[in-house]
Design a protein around this motif. Structure first.
Motif, PDB file in Angstrom:
ATOM      1  N   ALA A  10       0.814  -1.221   0.000  1.00 37.62           N
ATOM      2  CA  ALA A  10       0.000   0.000   0.000  1.00 37.62           C
ATOM      3  C   ALA A  10       0.844   1.266   0.000  1.00 37.62           C
ATOM      4  CB  ALA A  10      -0.938  -0.006   1.211  1.00 37.62           C
ATOM      5  N   GLY A  11       2.085   1.163   0.405  1.00 34.83           N
ATOM      6  CA  GLY A  11       2.989   2.305   0.297  1.00 34.83           C
ATOM      7  C   GLY A  11       3.039   3.220   1.492  1.00 34.83           C
ATOM      8  N   LEU A  12       2.198   2.972   2.481  1.00 30.90           N
ATOM      9  CA  LEU A  12       2.176   3.909   3.612  1.00 30.90           C
ATOM     10  C   LEU A  12       3.470   3.856   4.423  1.00 30.90           C
ATOM     11  CD1 LEU A  12       0.492   6.035   5.135  1.00 30.90           C
ATOM     12  CD2 LEU A  12      -0.297   4.189   6.637  1.00 30.90           C
ATOM     13  N   LEU A  13       4.054   2.675   4.562  1.00 29.00           N
ATOM     14  CA  LEU A  13       5.296   2.566   5.332  1.00 29.00           C
ATOM     15  C   LEU A  13       6.342   3.533   4.802  1.00 29.00           C
ATOM     16  CD1 LEU A  13       5.825  -1.304   5.860  1.00 29.00           C
ATOM     17  CD2 LEU A  13       5.186   0.372   7.581  1.00 29.00           C
ATOM     18  N   GLN A  14       6.497   3.535   3.498  1.00 25.05           N
ATOM     19  CA  GLN A  14       7.493   4.425   2.900  1.00 25.05           C
ATOM     20  C   GLN A  14       7.063   5.887   3.033  1.00 25.05           C
ATOM     21  OE1 GLN A  14       8.765   3.387  -1.056  1.00 25.05           O
ATOM     22  NE2 GLN A  14      10.650   4.517  -0.653  1.00 25.05           N
ATOM     23  N   GLN A  15       5.796   6.091   2.820  1.00 27.87           N
ATOM     24  CA  GLN A  15       5.270   7.455   2.833  1.00 27.87           C
ATOM     25  C   GLN A  15       5.487   8.149   4.172  1.00 27.87           C
ATOM     26  OE1 GLN A  15       1.301   7.416   1.135  1.00 27.87           O
ATOM     27  NE2 GLN A  15       0.822   9.291   2.249  1.00 27.87           N
ATOM     28  N   VAL A  16       5.387   7.394   5.248  1.00 29.15           N
ATOM     29  CA  VAL A  16       5.533   8.026   6.576  1.00 29.15           C
ATOM     30  C   VAL A  16       6.915   7.767   7.179  1.00 29.15           C
ATOM     31  CG1 VAL A  16       3.060   7.864   7.019  1.00 29.15           C
ATOM     32  CG2 VAL A  16       4.567   6.038   7.819  1.00 29.15           C
ATOM     33  N   GLY A  17       7.789   7.178   6.398  1.00 33.40           N
ATOM     34  CA  GLY A  17       9.146   6.956   6.897  1.00 33.40           C
ATOM     35  C   GLY A  17       9.273   5.771   7.827  1.00 33.40           C
ATOM     36  N   ALA A  18       8.407   4.770   7.646  1.00 35.19           N
ATOM     37  CA  ALA A  18       8.430   3.616   8.544  1.00 35.19           C
ATOM     38  C   ALA A  18       9.004   2.359   7.882  1.00 35.19           C
ATOM     39  CB  ALA A  18       7.014   3.320   9.036  1.00 35.19           C
ATOM     40  N   LEU A  19       9.349   2.462   6.622  1.00 33.91           N
ATOM     41  CA  LEU A  19       9.770   1.251   5.910  1.00 33.91           C
ATOM     42  C   LEU A  19      11.074   0.685   6.477  1.00 33.91           C
ATOM     43  CD1 LEU A  19       9.134  -0.757   3.713  1.00 33.91           C
ATOM     44  CD2 LEU A  19      10.226   0.746   2.040  1.00 33.91           C
ATOM     45  N   GLU A  20      12.020   1.550   6.777  1.00 29.41           N
ATOM     46  CA  GLU A  20      13.285   1.068   7.335  1.00 29.41           C
ATOM     47  C   GLU A  20      13.066   0.415   8.700  1.00 29.41           C
ATOM     48  OE1 GLU A  20      16.474   0.647   6.256  1.00 29.41           O
ATOM     49  OE2 GLU A  20      15.461   1.020   4.349  1.00 29.41           O
ATOM     50  N   ILE A  21      12.166   1.007   9.458  1.00 25.83           N
ATOM     51  CA  ILE A  21      11.872   0.432  10.782  1.00 25.83           C
ATOM     52  C   ILE A  21      11.289  -0.967  10.614  1.00 25.83           C
ATOM     53  CG2 ILE A  21      10.489   0.726  12.889  1.00 25.83           C
ATOM     54  CD1 ILE A  21      10.456   3.766  12.242  1.00 25.83           C
ATOM     55  N   TYR A  22      10.387  -1.081   9.672  1.00 23.38           N
ATOM     56  CA  TYR A  22       9.783  -2.397   9.403  1.00 23.38           C
ATOM     57  C   TYR A  22      10.855  -3.392   8.959  1.00 23.38           C
ATOM     58  CZ  TYR A  22       7.235  -6.078   7.019  1.00 23.38           C
ATOM     59  OH  TYR A  22       6.784  -7.307   6.622  1.00 23.38           O
ATOM     60  N   ARG A  23      11.723  -2.950   8.055  1.00 22.73           N
ATOM     61  CA  ARG A  23      12.775  -3.851   7.564  1.00 22.73           C
ATOM     62  C   ARG A  23      13.666  -4.336   8.697  1.00 22.73           C
ATOM     63  NH1 ARG A  23      14.291  -0.252   2.199  1.00 22.73           N
ATOM     64  NH2 ARG A  23      12.749  -1.256   0.837  1.00 22.73           N
ATOM     65  N   GLU A  24      14.000  -3.433   9.584  1.00 26.57           N
ATOM     66  CA  GLU A  24      14.869  -3.826  10.693  1.00 26.57           C
ATOM     67  C   GLU A  24      14.177  -4.849  11.594  1.00 26.57           C
ATOM     68  OE1 GLU A  24      16.248  -0.308  12.655  1.00 26.57           O
ATOM     69  OE2 GLU A  24      17.324   0.376  10.869  1.00 26.57           O
ATOM     70  N   ALA A  25      12.890  -4.669  11.787  1.00 28.85           N
ATOM     71  CA  ALA A  25      12.153  -5.617  12.640  1.00 28.85           C
ATOM     72  C   ALA A  25      12.131  -7.003  12.009  1.00 28.85           C
ATOM     73  CB  ALA A  25      10.736  -5.110  12.863  1.00 28.85           C
ATOM     74  N   VAL A  26      11.885  -7.043  10.720  1.00 32.62           N
ATOM     75  CA  VAL A  26      11.832  -8.336  10.025  1.00 32.62           C
ATOM     76  C   VAL A  26      13.223  -8.957   9.994  1.00 32.62           C
ATOM     77  CG1 VAL A  26      11.291  -9.482   7.845  1.00 32.62           C
ATOM     78  CG2 VAL A  26       9.826  -7.628   8.671  1.00 32.62           C
ATOM     79  N   ASP A  27      14.213  -8.127   9.743  1.00 34.31           N
ATOM     80  CA  ASP A  27      15.581  -8.622   9.676  1.00 34.31           C
ATOM     81  C   ASP A  27      16.017  -9.198  11.028  1.00 34.31           C
ATOM     82  OD1 ASP A  27      17.967  -8.837   7.990  1.00 34.31           O
ATOM     83  OD2 ASP A  27      18.862  -7.555   9.523  1.00 34.31           O
ATOM     84  N   ARG A  28      15.595  -8.528  12.086  1.00 33.32           N
ATOM     85  CA  ARG A  28      15.956  -8.988  13.426  1.00 33.32           C
ATOM     86  C   ARG A  28      15.396 -10.394  13.664  1.00 33.32           C
ATOM     87  NH1 ARG A  28      13.454  -5.170  16.227  1.00 33.32           N
ATOM     88  NH2 ARG A  28      14.912  -3.623  15.463  1.00 33.32           N
ATOM     89  N   LEU A  29      14.165 -10.612  13.228  1.00 26.30           N
ATOM     90  CA  LEU A  29      13.560 -11.930  13.404  1.00 26.30           C
ATOM     91  C   LEU A  29      14.249 -12.986  12.539  1.00 26.30           C
ATOM     92  CD1 LEU A  29       9.812 -10.922  13.620  1.00 26.30           C
ATOM     93  CD2 LEU A  29      11.122 -12.105  15.385  1.00 26.30           C
TER      94      LEU A  29
END
Lengths: 343, 545
Positions: A10-29
């Protein structure tokens, strides 16, 4: 770190600057669970470094959303989501005044997506809720509970509070909407833990593997044994794997064996061109809505519960895999200690 | 199945494709007459009445076609829209040479004929290859008449392989055991398609719960069969997919039967002309499926897993204790709610056997499987606690009657509560069918006691049943203001009793042995049943002492 994409598309993660945060969370797991000794569950980035001439393959593991271990009548399963809906799919039922179904919304989104939004701020969460529920005007109290000021909290504290309050959040607990998987077993960590444990090659029937990895796999479920046996089969064939990007559970559709009619007309329920908007899969398969418009029947009978609909719902997890020999040295089973350090 | 004499026909044979492939252009009917199978060409009129996909796409166009791949192609030219499902009682045995049975289904449409769940083929193949020419069983749904037509391509009664119409589902449910002999209806008791192990975990099927790795092309060559790379097996699919297809076929079949057997009249009224036929599946076990716990027993003698016993506790399926699907609904009833008595679905949470106890039961009872190569092997099925249960086709039929408000929940609950603890093959419950009137009419949604219930009450009262008899208990429940509450209380008491006996260490072993003894008795009862016994295609199906 692999550039994990927005699972919803949907693009909202990138739009609000949350995509990197999401990536780090997934990467951590990924890092947490690929470290299972000798497991074929490796890091996603390994598949970008395959030996020349080797192509990674993608396979999907499918299962039905109905919680087969619930042991409760369908109406109870609808009404007790946080206890009974444990197949990585949860749903919200909306009813009309006469008790008939108006809509059922299925979701497969993990909390990590919303945690990333929450880390950016309450406004990002509210924007997402508005996108999902046009006209919604979520309040801080609804999202975080009493006595919490999200604007004064740290990003991590805000995200943690949001997750802790998910069962009380009316936009998630079914009262006004549904956002993400909230049953205690439906977590990205549980899915990755399953892949890690079941990815250790054993000289056993892959389909018996689920019973030998302790709490990581619940043998009676539709989902766990199917995922586990696939992981074991790949591992036994000397192939390593990782969740395909975007990682998570995708709603594939309704079982095509079902015969659906709307006002007496046979329709292909999975075909948006013919299903009159009754069934819509949204957000990259992370959300789907079934609207009961007209006389909708499955095999001649009206659907009375969301659980009944879930017996028709097929979801899947996609795994990317390749021969161990084609992986970079660091990514192969047995080399877990030398895999990239936790970010 | 019993061998029968076959009366040879006098049929014209036409050479079509050279000396090696002399084939008949006739399609035959195969009927049992006075104990003899009589094979005769179908008349033009008979052919005209056959409107199922098998006949329309294959037999009407090329009755001489006997090559499997060509037959599949005629039904669905697009190979990606064909799927093959594999089953065998010895499926866990990976050692070739062996054979396997398979079902082929088709998706999409061809020449305007809808194929999904309307046509299937059944074949056998060897560990080396899918044969080019073999016996083929086929069924097709004729939507114009609302019947299944059953065909077979074989040599029976003709000098060379030919297609025969062997049965239709019309009135299949009222055939006697003798009338079924030698016919497809010997197994297709109600007339609908069968998948014996219909529900999760599909013991004996290749499924996501129990894969036959030797059939998978990506299995290392030393562990896979040659047939794994045969194009005929390229559409290999799994039982969890077939479950939905067969369930859908059965539901469609029951819906049409409902239209045929329940006549709607004005203003919500209905007439059931043959009440005992319509209600028989409620009182009697007309067809069975087989269910098991979801755990491998790890005591199956044909697998390669060490026989160490289950790795997890074994929960006994609810349907072993009572008619749980109709009482409680759920996935066993395709997600329908049934009578909504949740307690009926909770037996498996109190009847849990520890792995060591299960292993002891298997060893103590000395159950064995008999294989196709005449070996007798001690051990259990792949999945533990393999048990017959009321078939989905029967449960769905009763659920249809409930949903359409032809019978009340109270009436259904009262019947199922009679001999509650014997969910299948209960002779006492079957005896109660005599109190159902020959026909009845009513108005949908009439509250308890509806007209049917009042009629049954009157008949029971006229019989003046002895106090304490099943008939007297049945009468008392029917006459209660709210039979559902009465039945629910009986179920709770039953569950509590099981729970108490299993919780008390002084009674636990006896209770486990009693339950396992019941399991054996039910397997034996199905095996020796004049009709249901036809479902036992292999002695490796049911472990027996």
């Amino acid at each position: 770190m692999f550039a994990y994409s927005d699972p919803t598309g949907a693009g909202l993660l990138q739009q609000v600057g949350a995509l990197e945060i999401y990536r780090e969370a997934v990467d951590r797991l990924h890092h947490l669970f690929h470290s299972e000794r000798d497991s074929a569950f490796t890091l996603r980035e390994a598949f970008d470094e395959l030996a020349p001439g080797t192509q990674a393959e993608t396979g999907t593991v499918e299962w039905k959303a109905f919680p087969v271990t619930a042991g409760e009548p369908p109406a109870s399963i609808d009404g007790d989501r946080f206890r009974l809906q444990d197949e990585y799919v949860e749903w919200r039922v909306e009813k009309r005044a006469d008790g008939s179904l108006a809509a059922v919304t299925f979701i497969t989104e993990f909390t990590e997506y919303y945690e990333a939004l929450a880390q950016v701020g309450a406004a990002a969460l509210k924007e997402e809720i508005k996108r999902l529920n046009p006209g919604a005007n979520a309040t801080n109290r609804e999202l975080f509970g009493d006595n919490f000021d999200p604007d004064a909290a740290s990003p991590r504290a805000r995200a943690a509070r949001f997750v802790r309050h998910l069962r009380g959040n009316p936009w998630n607990n079914g009262e006004r909407g549904i956002l993400c998987l909230t049953h205690g077993s439906n977590t990205m960590g549980a899915l990755f833990g399953l892949l890690g444990a079941c990815g250790v090659p054993k000289n056993v029937d892959p389909t018996a593997m689920c019973g030998s990895v302790g709490d990581a796999c619940v043998p009676g479920r539709n989902s766990d044994p199917a995922v586990c046996s696939t992981a074991q089969r790949l591992a036994s064939a000397n192939r390593s794997f990782a969740p395909q990007d975007p990682c998570g559970i995708r709603i594939e559709g309704l079982d095509r064996a079902g015969r659906w009619t709307i006002d007496g007309q046979v329709v292909d329920i999975n075909d948006p061109a013919s299903n009159r908007g009754v069934w819509t899969i949204l957000r990259n398969g992370r959300r789907a809505v079934f609207k009961f418009q007209g006389d909708v029947r499955l095999d001649g009978a009206r659907v009375e519960t969301g659980a009944q609909l879930s017996t028709q719902l097929i979801v899947a997890a996609a795994l990317i895999h390749a021969p161990n020999a084609a992986l970079p040295e660091w990514a192969r089973p047995g080399n877990e200690p030398v895999r990239a350090p936790i970010v | 199945m019993k061998t029968q004499k076959i009366a040879l026909l006098a049929a014209g044979l036409t050479t079509l494709a050279g000396p090696g492939l002399a084939q008949t252009t006739e399609v035959f009917s195969s009927k049992v007459v006075n104990g003899q199978v009589v094979v005769a060409p179908l008349s033009a009129g008979e052919k005209e009445r056959l409107q199922d996909p098998v006949f329309r796409l294959v037999l009407a166009q090329r009755p001489d076609e006997i090559r499997l791949a060509k037959i599949e192609e005629m039904i669905q030219p697009d190979r990606t829209k064909r799927r093959i499902f594999v089953v065998d009682e010895e499926i866990k045995n990976p050692r070739p040479p062996q054979s396997r049975r398979a079902v082929i289904d088709f998706l999409g449409s061809n020449q305007g004929v809808q194929l999904d769940r309307n046509v299937m083929l059944s074949i056998s193949f060897s560990s080396d290859r899918v044969p080019e020419i073999t016996d083929v069983e086929a069924w097709g749904w004729d939507d114009t008449k609302g019947v299944y037509n059953y065909y077979k391509l074989d040599r029976a009664g003709t000098p060379m392989r030919s297609w025969k119409l062997r049965a239709t589902s019309e009135d299949a449910d009222i055939r006697t055991a003798q009338e079924r002999e030698g016919s497809c209806l010997a197994c297709h008791v109600s007339g609908a398609p069968i998948m014996k192990e219909l529900l999760f975990p599909w013991n004996n099927w290749h499924s996501n719960r129990s894969q036959a790795a030797y059939l998978l092309p990506d299995t290392p060559p030393d562990k896979r069969w040659r047939v794994a790379t045969d194009p005929g097996l390229s559409g290999l699919s799994e039982a969890q997919t077939l479950e939905g297809v067969i369930m859908g076929s059965i539901k469609g079949f029951n819906n049409r039967r409902f239209e045929q057997l329940v006549r709607r009249v004005d203003q919500g009224g209905f007439v059931v002309e043959d009440a005992r036929r319509v209600l028989r599946p409620l009182f009697e076990t007309t067809e069975v499926n087989f269910i098991s716990n979801s755990q491998p027993s790890n005591l199956h003698p044909l697998g390669e897993t060490p026989q160490t016993g289950p790795s997890q506790p074994i929960a006994i399926p609810n349907s072993f204790f009572l008619a749980s699907a109709l009482f409680g609904g759920g996935s066993d009833l395709a997600g329908s709610g049934g009578l909504g008595i949740a307690e009926a679905t909770q037996f498996r949470s109190v009847a849990v056997i520890q792995p060591a106890e299960y292993k002891t039961l298997i060893e103590k009872f000395g159950v064995k499987l008999r294989t196709s190569d005449n070996r007798t092997l001690r051990g259990d099925t792949h999945f533990a606690w393999f048990a017959p249960e009321t078939a989905f086709v029967a449960n769905h039929w009763i659920d249809t009657l409930l949903r359409e408000k032809v019978v009340t929940p109270a009436f259904v609950a009262a019947v199922l509560a009679a001999d509650l603890e014997t969910p299948i093959l209960s002779a006492p419950r079957a005896r109660l069918l005599q109190f159902v009137p020959a026909s009845f009419s009513g108005t949908s949604g009439e509250p308890h006691p509806d007209r049917l219930t009042r009629d049954v009450i009157a008949r029971l009262e006229a019989a003046n049943p002895a106090a304490g008899s099943l008939e007297a208990d049945f009468l008392a429940i029917l006459k209660s203001p709210n039979p559902l509450d009465v039945v629910k209380a009986k179920i709770v008491a039953y569950k509590d009793r099981i729970s108490q006996r299993l919780s008390d260490q002084s009674t636990r072993n006896d209770e486990l042995e009693r339950l396992f003894g019941l399991l054996i008795a039910r397997r034996e009862a199905v095996q020796s049943h004049p009709v249901l016994g036809n479902l036992i295609e292999s002695e490796a199906l049911l472990p027996l002492p």
